[in-house]
Design an enzyme around this catalytic site. Structure first.
Site, PDB file in Angstrom:
ATOM      1  N   GLU A  43       0.845  -1.199   0.000  1.00 28.60           N
ATOM      2  CA  GLU A  43       0.000   0.000   0.000  1.00 28.60           C
ATOM      3  C   GLU A  43       0.882   1.252   0.000  1.00 28.60           C
ATOM      4  O   GLU A  43       1.882   1.325   0.720  1.00 28.60           O
ATOM      5  CB  GLU A  43      -0.862  -0.052   1.262  1.00 28.60           C
ATOM      6  CG  GLU A  43      -1.790   1.106   1.512  1.00 28.60           C
ATOM      7  CD  GLU A  43      -2.579   0.920   2.809  1.00 28.60           C
ATOM      8  OE1 GLU A  43      -3.532   1.684   3.027  1.00 28.60           O
ATOM      9  OE2 GLU A  43      -2.243   0.008   3.609  1.00 28.60           O
ATOM     10  N   LYS A 114      -9.200   3.036  -1.634  1.00 27.16           N
ATOM     11  CA  LYS A 114      -9.503   2.396  -0.355  1.00 27.16           C
ATOM     12  C   LYS A 114     -10.819   2.944   0.189  1.00 27.16           C
ATOM     13  O   LYS A 114     -10.989   4.152   0.337  1.00 27.16           O
ATOM     14  CB  LYS A 114      -8.354   2.667   0.621  1.00 27.16           C
ATOM     15  CG  LYS A 114      -8.411   1.902   1.925  1.00 27.16           C
ATOM     16  CD  LYS A 114      -7.142   2.176   2.725  1.00 27.16           C
ATOM     17  CE  LYS A 114      -7.073   1.354   3.998  1.00 27.16           C
ATOM     18  NZ  LYS A 114      -5.816   1.642   4.748  1.00 27.16           N
ATOM     19  N   CYS A 148      -5.547  -3.036   1.797  1.00 30.02           N
ATOM     20  CA  CYS A 148      -5.331  -3.200   3.231  1.00 30.02           C
ATOM     21  C   CYS A 148      -6.626  -3.507   4.008  1.00 30.02           C
ATOM     22  O   CYS A 148      -7.177  -4.589   3.883  1.00 30.02           O
ATOM     23  CB  CYS A 148      -4.624  -1.969   3.778  1.00 30.02           C
ATOM     24  SG  CYS A 148      -3.885  -2.214   5.419  1.00 30.02           S
TER      25      CYS A 148
END
Length: 267
Positions: A43, A114, A148
């Site tokens: 990430e 995200k 993530c």
């Protein structure tokens, strides 16, 4: 559909974007020399993660900006697809924590943001994406991207599985003391959705954050195909479509009550 060999780059964060690109170039060459078709970075690999809101904003770029062109040149030079994390410019607020896939010809395949922000640091640095990740096709594989914390939510992986995804690729920056993500959650996500899952984590230290490494690749039956330790590593694993098909045939997914929750994609 053919086999697909992934390389997961577990690495400490670089001190600058220029250094990150140099290291990515060298790692892409190494991964391709070892037979990898696709390289996955952690990430925010090109900028650093725990660097503060001002730095994140200063390094943010659009999905087709100079960083994307630099990664495309690396992909073309070494003949390997690359999934990388970066800070995406947002004209309406804080940047997005983003990941993008680029093929060996330098063509951008997919960009995702995200959607689940973890803790005060994430919320201080980023805007949350408001669109669920979609599936892209490459070399006959249906592939999905999550970032993530997103993978820790059952709905995120299930949403990709319902679109027929064969593998979920996850650039991540998981940290101490959250080893249970790799130990418990990831095998469950792979097994319950009959998908391969590749989790490329950072390692080392950044500010007051210690990243826990343990990048891994899970098979569609939840078994571990490959796992790194705590330090830097280039982890390779080959995804076999035949195993995915067998696992899907034994899955509970076909018995899911689609009338209540939505139809299951074929493939």
């Amino acid at each position: 559909m053919q086999t697909l060999t992934l390389a997961l780059w577990q690495t400490p964060y670089a001190g600058s974007t220029a250094d990150a690109l140099q290291r990515l170039d060298a790692t892409a060459a190494q991964a391709r020399a070892q037979g990898a078709d696709l390289l996955i970075t952690p990430e925010m690999a090109l900028t650093g993660y725990a660097i503060g809101p001002e730095r994140v904003a200063a390094l943010a770029q659009p999905c087709d900006g100079p960083l994307a062109h630099a990664v495309a040149a690396i992909a073309q030079r070494h003949g390997i697809a690359i999934v990388y994390g970066y800070s995406e410019h947002n004209p309406h607020g804080k940047p997005f924590n983003a990941a993008q896939a680029i093929d060996p010809e330098g063509v951008r395949l997919m960009n995702t943001r995200k959607t689940h922000l973890f803790g005060d640091m994430d919320r201080a640095q980023f805007s949350a994406g408001d669109t669920a990740s979609q599936v892209f096709t490459w070399r006959g594989w249906q592939l999905g991207l999550l970032i993530c914390y997103d993978v820790e939510f059952p709905e995120a992986v299930r949403g990709l599985a319902l679109q027929g995804v064969g593998a979920v690729l996850v650039p991540t920056a998981n940290m101490e003391p959250f080893d249970d993500v790799q130990r418990i959650l990831l095998p469950a996500r792979a097994l319950e959705n009959s998908v391969y899952l590749a989790y490329a984590n950072a390692c080392g230290f950044e500010d007051r954050t210690t990243y826990n490494g343990q990048s891994c690749v899970l098979s569609p039956d939840g078994h571990l195909l490959a796992r790194a330790g705590a330090g830097g590593a280039l982890l390779l694993a080959t995804l076999d479509p035949a195993l995915r098909q067998r696992s899907r045939g034994q899955s509970q997914l076909p018995w899911r009550r689609g009338a209540l929750y939505g139809p299951l994609a074929t493939g």
